[in-house]
Design an enzyme around this catalytic site. Sequence first.
Site, PDB file in Angstrom:
ATOM      1  N   LYS A   9       0.825  -1.206   0.000  1.00 14.81           N
ATOM      2  CA  LYS A   9       0.000   0.000   0.000  1.00 14.81           C
ATOM      3  C   LYS A   9       0.870   1.271   0.000  1.00 14.81           C
ATOM      4  O   LYS A   9       2.084   1.195   0.232  1.00 14.81           O
ATOM      5  CB  LYS A   9      -0.919  -0.035   1.227  1.00 14.81           C
ATOM      6  CG  LYS A   9      -1.894  -1.220   1.202  1.00 14.81           C
ATOM      7  CD  LYS A   9      -2.873  -1.165   2.371  1.00 14.81           C
ATOM      8  CE  LYS A   9      -3.835  -2.333   2.308  1.00 14.81           C
ATOM      9  NZ  LYS A   9      -4.905  -2.222   3.317  1.00 14.81           N
ATOM     10  N   TYR A  49     -12.057  -1.883  -4.137  1.00 16.33           N
ATOM     11  CA  TYR A  49     -12.618  -2.165  -2.809  1.00 16.33           C
ATOM     12  C   TYR A  49     -14.152  -2.118  -2.804  1.00 16.33           C
ATOM     13  O   TYR A  49     -14.751  -1.888  -1.746  1.00 16.33           O
ATOM     14  CB  TYR A  49     -12.064  -1.183  -1.783  1.00 16.33           C
ATOM     15  CG  TYR A  49     -10.683  -1.563  -1.246  1.00 16.33           C
ATOM     16  CD1 TYR A  49     -10.502  -2.727  -0.483  1.00 16.33           C
ATOM     17  CD2 TYR A  49      -9.572  -0.764  -1.475  1.00 16.33           C
ATOM     18  CE1 TYR A  49      -9.256  -3.074   0.020  1.00 16.33           C
ATOM     19  CE2 TYR A  49      -8.311  -1.105  -0.976  1.00 16.33           C
ATOM     20  CZ  TYR A  49      -8.173  -2.264  -0.226  1.00 16.33           C
ATOM     21  OH  TYR A  49      -6.939  -2.605   0.283  1.00 16.33           O
ATOM     22  N   ASN A 112      -1.983  -0.248   6.886  1.00 18.41           N
ATOM     23  CA  ASN A 112      -1.468  -1.536   7.376  1.00 18.41           C
ATOM     24  C   ASN A 112      -0.542  -2.221   6.376  1.00 18.41           C
ATOM     25  O   ASN A 112      -0.421  -3.440   6.356  1.00 18.41           O
ATOM     26  CB  ASN A 112      -2.628  -2.440   7.829  1.00 18.41           C
ATOM     27  CG  ASN A 112      -3.610  -2.739   6.710  1.00 18.41           C
ATOM     28  OD1 ASN A 112      -3.442  -2.257   5.597  1.00 18.41           O
ATOM     29  ND2 ASN A 112      -4.616  -3.538   6.990  1.00 18.41           N
ATOM     30  N   HIS A 115      -2.003  -5.580   1.455  1.00 14.74           N
ATOM     31  CA  HIS A 115      -3.315  -6.206   1.265  1.00 14.74           C
ATOM     32  C   HIS A 115      -3.069  -7.587   0.678  1.00 14.74           C
ATOM     33  O   HIS A 115      -2.146  -7.768  -0.110  1.00 14.74           O
ATOM     34  CB  HIS A 115      -4.174  -5.394   0.281  1.00 14.74           C
ATOM     35  CG  HIS A 115      -5.380  -6.156  -0.205  1.00 14.74           C
ATOM     36  ND1 HIS A 115      -6.541  -6.218   0.520  1.00 14.74           N
ATOM     37  CD2 HIS A 115      -5.564  -6.930  -1.302  1.00 14.74           C
ATOM     38  CE1 HIS A 115      -7.412  -6.997  -0.133  1.00 14.74           C
ATOM     39  NE2 HIS A 115      -6.837  -7.434  -1.242  1.00 14.74           N
ATOM     40  N   GLU A 126      -9.525 -10.174  -7.951  1.00  7.75           N
ATOM     41  CA  GLU A 126      -8.546  -9.111  -7.686  1.00  7.75           C
ATOM     42  C   GLU A 126      -7.372  -9.175  -8.667  1.00  7.75           C
ATOM     43  O   GLU A 126      -6.878  -8.142  -9.107  1.00  7.75           O
ATOM     44  CB  GLU A 126      -8.048  -9.214  -6.242  1.00  7.75           C
ATOM     45  CG  GLU A 126      -9.144  -8.860  -5.236  1.00  7.75           C
ATOM     46  CD  GLU A 126      -8.705  -8.955  -3.785  1.00  7.75           C
ATOM     47  OE1 GLU A 126      -9.539  -8.705  -2.900  1.00  7.75           O
ATOM     48  OE2 GLU A 126      -7.521  -9.275  -3.524  1.00  7.75           O
TER      49      GLU A 126
HETATM   50  P1  CMP Z   1      -7.343  -4.715   3.595  1.00 10.94           P
HETATM   51  O1  CMP Z   1      -6.890  -6.084   3.941  1.00 10.94           O
HETATM   52  O2  CMP Z   1      -6.757  -4.081   2.377  1.00 10.94           O
HETATM   53  O3  CMP Z   1      -8.954  -4.725   3.437  1.00 10.94           O
HETATM   54  C1  CMP Z   1      -9.748  -3.585   3.669  1.00 10.94           C
HETATM   55  C2  CMP Z   1      -8.970  -2.449   4.256  1.00 10.94           C
HETATM   56  O4  CMP Z   1      -9.743  -1.455   4.872  1.00 10.94           O
HETATM   57  C3  CMP Z   1      -8.063  -2.962   5.355  1.00 10.94           C
HETATM   58  O5  CMP Z   1      -7.037  -3.760   4.833  1.00 10.94           O
HETATM   59  C4  CMP Z   1      -7.633  -1.656   6.001  1.00 10.94           C
HETATM   60  O6  CMP Z   1      -6.619  -1.002   5.265  1.00 10.94           O
HETATM   61  C5  CMP Z   1      -8.906  -0.796   5.842  1.00 10.94           C
HETATM   62  N1  CMP Z   1      -9.648  -0.590   7.098  1.00 10.94           N
HETATM   63  C6  CMP Z   1      -9.809   0.588   7.717  1.00 10.94           C
HETATM   64  N2  CMP Z   1     -10.564   0.465   8.799  1.00 10.94           N
HETATM   65  C7  CMP Z   1     -10.909  -0.827   8.891  1.00 10.94           C
HETATM   66  C8  CMP Z   1     -11.691  -1.569   9.833  1.00 10.94           C
HETATM   67  N3  CMP Z   1     -12.274  -1.004  10.888  1.00 10.94           N
HETATM   68  N4  CMP Z   1     -11.825  -2.903   9.606  1.00 10.94           N
HETATM   69  C9  CMP Z   1     -11.257  -3.478   8.527  1.00 10.94           C
HETATM   70  N5  CMP Z   1     -10.516  -2.811   7.596  1.00 10.94           N
HETATM   71  C10 CMP Z   1     -10.325  -1.497   7.796  1.00 10.94           C
END
Ligand code: CMP
Length: 137
Positions: A9, A49, A112, A115, A126
Amino acid sequence: MERTLSIIKPDGVSRGLIGEVIKRFEKEGIKIAAMKMLHLTKKEAEGFYAVHKEKPFFDSLTDFMSSGPIVVMVLEGENVIQRNRDLMGATNYKEAKPGTIRADFATDIEKNVVHGSDSPENAQKEIAYFFSELEIH
Ligand code: CMP
């Protein structure tokens, strides 16, 4: 042999973590079958998304994902969807096991670092969002 989509990311790219993430995949014997760097538009991030479009974090997530370049990869290997998820750790870095990418580097539930697809169906969708079959080696 299974395939999954991995994204480094914008926070991972801007913090210089591309090599660190790829090293962890290669050390585990996971093959990188395709890779490119992209800077998504807001619309492209929303398309990727789309499953989260009703979530309260959707607008912020798609702003973040279109805020800078990302690295998208197709990973290949046996049981690679789960193996990649084990390497990443839980979405919420506070719950991620020590030694996982998110436990080591994430700063926020949104920022984070990585992904990874969560199921074979989503992996297929995806991967097709970013790569044609001709780009996967
Ligand atoms: P990802 O695995 O890319 O899938 C959805 C993304 O939404 C997640 O990682 C985070 O980057 C983001 N995100 C932000 N807030 C939340 C939340 N409360 N729960 C889950 N995903 C979140």
